[in-house]
Enzyme design. Sequence first.
Site, PDB file in Angstrom:
ATOM      1  N   ASP A 122       9.419   3.452   0.373  1.00 34.58           N
ATOM      2  CA  ASP A 122       8.295   4.186   0.940  1.00 34.58           C
ATOM      3  C   ASP A 122       8.359   3.999   2.457  1.00 34.58           C
ATOM      4  O   ASP A 122       7.951   2.980   2.994  1.00 34.58           O
ATOM      5  CB  ASP A 122       6.969   3.665   0.370  1.00 34.58           C
ATOM      6  N   LYS A 179       3.345  10.258   8.065  1.00 34.29           N
ATOM      7  CA  LYS A 179       2.828   9.908   9.399  1.00 34.29           C
ATOM      8  C   LYS A 179       3.549  10.637  10.530  1.00 34.29           C
ATOM      9  O   LYS A 179       3.480  11.849  10.621  1.00 34.29           O
ATOM     10  CB  LYS A 179       2.838   8.398   9.564  1.00 34.29           C
ATOM     11  N   TYR A 200       0.844  -1.198   0.000  1.00 31.63           N
ATOM     12  CA  TYR A 200       0.000   0.000   0.000  1.00 31.63           C
ATOM     13  C   TYR A 200       0.876   1.244   0.000  1.00 31.63           C
ATOM     14  O   TYR A 200       1.796   1.361   0.813  1.00 31.63           O
ATOM     15  CB  TYR A 200      -0.912   0.009   1.237  1.00 31.63           C
TER      16      TYR A 200
END
Length: 459
Positions: free
Chosen positions: A265, A293, A163
């Site tokens: 990522d 985040k 994801y």
Amino acid sequence: VSTPLADRELIARLTERERQRFTERTPISLQVARRAVEVMPLGVPTNVSALEPYPLVIAEGAGAYVCDVDGNRYCDYANGFGTSVFGHANTLISEAIAKQAARGTHFGALTMPTLAWAEELCFRYELDWVRFASSGTEATMDAIRLARALSGRELIAKIEGGYHGSHPEAMVSTNMELDASAGSDDRRPKPRLWGRGLPHRLLDDVAVLPFNDLGAAEELLQRGQTAAILIEPILFNVGAVFPEPGYLEGLRELCDTHGTLLIFDETKTAATVAFGGATELFGVEPDLKTLGKGIGGGLAVGAIGGRDERGYRLIESGQFPQLGTFPGNPLVAAAGHAALCEILTPAAYDGLEAHRAYLTEKLERVIAEHDLPAYVIGAGAKACIVWADPAAGPLRDYRDYRRRFDFEAGCLAWLYLVNEGILLAPGQDEQLTFSVAHGPEEAELLAGAFAELAAELRG
Ligand SMILES: Cc1ncc(COP(=O)(O)O)c(C=O)c1O
């Protein structure tokens, strides 16, 4: 080999009982959810917050705990999908935000907090340059475009099941049902589109690789068409799947040989798995890195950076417009800088590792005592109870996860624990994240509730 959880009816019965209990404990959440569906599909800001039977409505948080609108208190092991590793309502962050808010929240210009934050990110994540975005989605979107610009190639390779946000390329072969459309050859997965509204040309623009398979990566890269491999160094949205020794190093070598960029990522891993993120943990340097985040102290954030000077030069030349109204916003910068420099120090990561070791030992003991087909794996502030028999080895890729993971047990565990006052991330997407505010007491709460679930599962 552990004894399988053969009594599926028991799992179904317990799940139904816990669903009932959830409803009894959260009548105000239900009321609010009914109001919310009037204005938001599923009653939530985005699909990630949707829950069965309805979303839990959180009122506030402090340290390792959050409270819902019914007044139930939860020890929070979800932490905002792996973001709040600094603990809720941390005063160091609140004060930094308040101070900046009093001076203005947004200018669309370079500010001193933005520069200080950029310098810290470059230092900590070993980057020569950084640029900002407002989400991990935008960061991976920019990274893909930059890799295409730098390589002059269009094909992007991503990992099956991985994801990376919700822009079109990222929506290819994420954590979808494993059905015939994925292709029967495990080593050559077929790219698939997640949901409607995506152009079919994406299936030509994005190639999909199995995690932990260097042979498959080599087969693709040697065709000389791949701009970049976009990879989360630890797959945290399919339970937790770790790279086998040599895998990331092997990808690095293959990318160097075939003129392909390696993009890590680190949206999830940067602020959680180690002081310097996954790059420090595994000692492998990508060409480009995306961050998100926790680096924003709990505000909306994304960033892209690299060691590749060509990326810097291309952006500088104006030939790669990297754009946005809010990226680098001073409020986010102030919160992010406080989170990184004042809270997430090297000593904090020692504390997070110690918590993980303590928690893992307690959970593993429960698993052993009750002979559960499960194991615990993690790094830094992240961990996962993987509902698969470890006798067959740890999960090694997405198909392994789909075939071996006991989703019914995982779903029951989430409901059971929430009713016992422990909040995990819903689904198996980044299941457990703890914070600097979590200590032995919190680990014992989780392990105690898990032990009760284990006893019930074994009748
Ligand atoms: C690895 C990874 N990349 C990108 C994203 C997207 O980030 P955002 O939700 O901030 O757009 C996520 C979100 O969970 C993620 O886990």
